[in-house]
Design a protein around this motif. Structure first.
Motif, mmCIF file in Angstrom:
data_model
loop_
_atom_site.group_PDB
_atom_site.id
_atom_site.type_symbol
_atom_site.label_atom_id
_atom_site.label_comp_id
_atom_site.label_asym_id
_atom_site.label_seq_id
_atom_site.Cartn_x
_atom_site.Cartn_y
_atom_site.Cartn_z
ATOM 1 N N ARG A 1 41.990 26.771 33.409
ATOM 2 C CA ARG A 1 43.379 27.225 33.451
ATOM 3 C C ARG A 1 43.593 28.521 32.682
ATOM 4 O O ARG A 1 44.721 28.990 32.568
ATOM 5 C CB ARG A 1 44.294 26.143 32.880
ATOM 6 C CG ARG A 1 44.286 24.831 33.652
ATOM 7 C CD ARG A 1 45.462 23.964 33.232
ATOM 8 N NE ARG A 1 45.467 23.721 31.795
ATOM 9 C CZ ARG A 1 46.560 23.395 31.104
ATOM 10 N NH1 ARG A 1 47.718 23.287 31.716
ATOM 11 N NH2 ARG A 1 46.481 23.181 29.796
ATOM 12 N N ALA A 2 42.536 29.094 32.125
ATOM 13 C CA ALA A 2 42.680 30.352 31.386
ATOM 14 C C ALA A 2 43.148 31.451 32.338
ATOM 15 O O ALA A 2 42.681 31.551 33.471
ATOM 16 C CB ALA A 2 41.358 30.735 30.738
ATOM 17 N N HIS A 3 44.071 32.279 31.863
ATOM 18 C CA HIS A 3 44.673 33.299 32.716
ATOM 19 C C HIS A 3 44.653 34.649 32.004
ATOM 20 O O HIS A 3 44.200 34.762 30.854
ATOM 21 C CB HIS A 3 46.104 32.899 33.087
ATOM 22 C CG HIS A 3 46.936 32.500 31.906
ATOM 23 N ND1 HIS A 3 47.508 33.414 31.047
ATOM 24 C CD2 HIS A 3 47.271 31.279 31.425
ATOM 25 C CE1 HIS A 3 48.174 32.789 30.099
ATOM 26 N NE2 HIS A 3 48.049 31.486 30.297
ATOM 27 N N ILE A 4 45.169 35.659 32.672
ATOM 28 C CA ILE A 4 45.074 37.016 32.120
ATOM 29 C C ILE A 4 45.989 37.222 30.921
ATOM 30 O O ILE A 4 45.946 38.282 30.295
ATOM 31 C CB ILE A 4 45.390 38.075 33.194
ATOM 32 C CG1 ILE A 4 46.843 37.945 33.677
ATOM 33 C CG2 ILE A 4 44.421 37.975 34.355
ATOM 34 C CD1 ILE A 4 47.287 39.114 34.533
ATOM 35 N N GLY A 5 46.776 36.227 30.583
ATOM 36 C CA GLY A 5 47.550 36.317 29.353
ATOM 37 C C GLY A 5 46.664 36.486 28.130
ATOM 38 O O GLY A 5 47.123 36.970 27.087
ATOM 39 N N VAL A 6 45.396 36.086 28.258
ATOM 40 C CA VAL A 6 44.446 36.291 27.161
ATOM 41 C C VAL A 6 44.351 37.775 26.820
ATOM 42 O O VAL A 6 44.235 38.155 25.649
ATOM 43 C CB VAL A 6 43.061 35.729 27.552
ATOM 44 C CG1 VAL A 6 42.012 36.084 26.511
ATOM 45 C CG2 VAL A 6 43.141 34.215 27.734
ATOM 46 N N TYR A 7 44.424 38.626 27.839
ATOM 47 C CA TYR A 7 44.362 40.067 27.593
ATOM 48 C C TYR A 7 45.594 40.544 26.823
ATOM 49 O O TYR A 7 45.507 41.473 26.017
ATOM 50 C CB TYR A 7 44.244 40.824 28.915
ATOM 51 C CG TYR A 7 42.976 40.536 29.676
ATOM 52 C CD1 TYR A 7 41.752 40.443 29.019
ATOM 53 C CD2 TYR A 7 42.993 40.341 31.056
ATOM 54 C CE1 TYR A 7 40.586 40.171 29.711
ATOM 55 C CE2 TYR A 7 41.831 40.074 31.758
ATOM 56 C CZ TYR A 7 40.627 39.988 31.080
ATOM 57 O OH TYR A 7 39.475 39.718 31.770
ATOM 58 N N PHE A 8 46.747 39.908 27.089
ATOM 59 C CA PHE A 8 47.948 40.264 26.328
ATOM 60 C C PHE A 8 47.724 40.005 24.837
ATOM 61 O O PHE A 8 48.102 40.822 23.988
ATOM 62 C CB PHE A 8 49.157 39.444 26.796
ATOM 63 C CG PHE A 8 49.513 39.613 28.240
ATOM 64 C CD1 PHE A 8 49.111 40.730 28.952
ATOM 65 C CD2 PHE A 8 50.258 38.648 28.900
ATOM 66 C CE1 PHE A 8 49.439 40.893 30.287
ATOM 67 C CE2 PHE A 8 50.600 38.795 30.231
ATOM 68 C CZ PHE A 8 50.182 39.918 30.926
ATOM 69 N N ALA A 9 47.117 38.852 24.547
ATOM 70 C CA ALA A 9 46.890 38.494 23.150
ATOM 71 C C ALA A 9 45.914 39.458 22.487
ATOM 72 O O ALA A 9 46.119 39.876 21.333
ATOM 73 C CB ALA A 9 46.369 37.060 23.057
ATOM 74 N N LEU A 10 44.859 39.825 23.197
ATOM 75 C CA LEU A 10 43.882 40.752 22.622
ATOM 76 C C LEU A 10 44.497 42.134 22.413
ATOM 77 O O LEU A 10 44.247 42.793 21.393
ATOM 78 C CB LEU A 10 42.654 40.848 23.531
ATOM 79 C CG LEU A 10 41.824 39.564 23.658
ATOM 80 C CD1 LEU A 10 40.677 39.767 24.634
ATOM 81 C CD2 LEU A 10 41.293 39.126 22.298
ATOM 82 N N PHE A 11 45.309 42.568 23.370
ATOM 83 C CA PHE A 11 45.986 43.859 23.213
ATOM 84 C C PHE A 11 46.953 43.813 22.031
ATOM 85 O O PHE A 11 47.036 44.764 21.239
ATOM 86 C CB PHE A 11 46.738 44.215 24.494
ATOM 87 C CG PHE A 11 47.530 45.488 24.390
ATOM 88 C CD1 PHE A 11 46.904 46.722 24.491
ATOM 89 C CD2 PHE A 11 48.901 45.452 24.174
ATOM 90 C CE1 PHE A 11 47.630 47.901 24.377
ATOM 91 C CE2 PHE A 11 49.642 46.616 24.064
ATOM 92 C CZ PHE A 11 49.002 47.849 24.163
ATOM 93 N N ALA A 12 47.688 42.704 21.904
ATOM 94 C CA ALA A 12 48.623 42.561 20.782
ATOM 95 C C ALA A 12 47.876 42.557 19.456
ATOM 96 O O ALA A 12 48.343 43.128 18.463
ATOM 97 C CB ALA A 12 49.435 41.277 20.939
ATOM 98 N N LEU A 13 46.705 41.924 19.430
ATOM 99 C CA LEU A 13 45.914 41.890 18.200
ATOM 100 C C LEU A 13 45.530 43.300 17.763
ATOM 101 O O LEU A 13 45.687 43.672 16.595
ATOM 102 C CB LEU A 13 44.661 41.033 18.423
ATOM 103 C CG LEU A 13 43.792 40.726 17.198
ATOM 104 C CD1 LEU A 13 43.133 39.366 17.360
ATOM 105 C CD2 LEU A 13 42.706 41.774 16.999
#
Length: 366
Positions: free
Chosen positions: A197-209
């Motif tokens: 169920r992992a989605h591209i929202g992971v990229y949002f978190a990495l960008f925010a980091l």
């Protein structure tokens, strides 16, 4: 005999960074003792909590799903906490982000444009920022304590979500269940892999980091935020505008929490439901302090807390333990972290001589 705490002349930076590890170890030790008291094998229970949930690719994808909202909320809180602005409202900001994004998604179900997802994400992010803006307005205009106002706004946000999911946003074809209609495909976050169920929202978190790290470590605005947190008067003397920084810190914090909320409903859930968050916004407070308000530290502590959420669900199904075991471990970890910090910053003293002098004075007077 009196026990007092005296400030240490010099704090050890190494111990400040090692104390989260010590807190984690003490939490595991106390958790093991608790399991023994319940008649459970501590090794089997800890394996169920910490190892079994991530023993395959699907488990790792679930770990990413759980980490995403916690990490986003904690990064936002780190910005506010660096300025000593104690935003406790990440949970409410997350819920408002989920609610606003869902309101847009439900009304554009038939829309197939790629801009549909952008509109939904933008609505959720702005709603989270606006909800944090209420706290900022109360703080800057009425000097209201942001701890109290942000906590109260959490409950208002929760009840707003419950009202809309039971009322205006309720799916007419949902067999009277309190949930919205399922979002259109154009309003959903694409999956990273088919077997999870992992989605591209992971990229949002990495960008925010990365963005938060640059803001706090490499920008003049981040320097102003830190100075405000260290000494408000000094910040005023050098011309840093306190009210502007309060607004900025809280808006960033709320925007990231709102993004976390809308990512939940457009990602693994796919619709608005009452149980959008099991307490991610509150868990993010523990995560922010475990990570020492440093984005890299927050990443690792987010993974740990997300693992506890997964482990709690696994222990509930396999060992019949209550789901509250997750909150119990979070509470113990925060308690031990604060206890370690107190001992790092202060030196305990037993004032025996003072007691003896008092006894001597009383005896002499008699």
């Amino acid at each position: 005999m009196l026990l007092s705490l005296e400030p240490r002349g010099q704090q050890s930076r190494a111990m400040l960074w090692c104390s989260p590890l010590l807190a984690a170890v003490l939490t595991l030790v106390c958790g093991s003792l608790l399991f023994i008291g319940l008649g459970l094998n501590p090794w089997v229970t800890l394996h169920t909590l910490l190892i079994a949930p991530v023993s395959d690719w699907y488990g790792l994808s679930e770990l990413m799903v759980k980490t995403l909202p916690i990490l986003l909320c904690a990064l936002g809180l780190a910005v506010a906490y660096q300025a000593r602005i104690w935003n406790i409202g990440a949970e409410g900001q997350l819920l408002l982000g989920a609610l606003a994004g869902s309101a847009v998604a439900v009304n554009i179900i038939e829309m197939e444009s790629r801009w549909a997802l952008v509109m939904v994400l933008l609505a959720g992010t702005l709603a989270g920022a606006a909800w944090a803006g209420v706290t900022a307005w109360l703080r800057t205009h009425f000097n209201a304590n942001e701890i109290l106002t942000s906590i109260m706004l959490n409950y208002i946000a929760l009840n707003l979500l419950l009202y809309f999911v039971h009322g205006p946003l309720k799916d007419p074809a949902g067999m009277n269940f309190p949930e919205s209609a399922t979002f259109g495909d154009a309003s959903r976050l694409p999956l990273l892999m088919e077997d999870g169920r992992a989605h591209i929202g992971v990229y949002f978190a990495l960008f925010a980091l990365v963005a938060v790290w640059v803001l706090l470590q490499r920008s003049f605005v981040g320097f102003q935020i830190k100075v405000l947190g260290l000494d408000k008067r000094a910040a005023g003397f050098v011309g840093f505008r306190e009210k502007r920084l309060v607004w900025l810190a809280l808006l960033i914090s709320g925007a990231l929490a709102g993004l976390a909320g809308v990512s939940e409903v457009t990602g693994p859930i796919g619709q608005l439901v009452p149980q959008v968050s099991p307490g991610y916004g509150y868990a993010a407070i523990t995560v922010a302090f475990l990570g020492r308000l440093n984005p890299i530290g927050i990443l690792f502590s987010s993974l740990l807390i997300a693992l506890l959420y997964l482990g709690g669900e696994s222990a509930q199904m396999t060992l019949n333990l209550p789901l509250a075991i997750t909150q119990l471990f979070q509470g113990m970890m925060l308690f031990f972290l604060l206890a370690c910090d107190v001992l790092i910053l202060y030196r305990p003293r037993l004032k025996l001589h003072w007691a003896k002098r008092q006894m001597t004075a009383v005896t002499g007077a008699a």
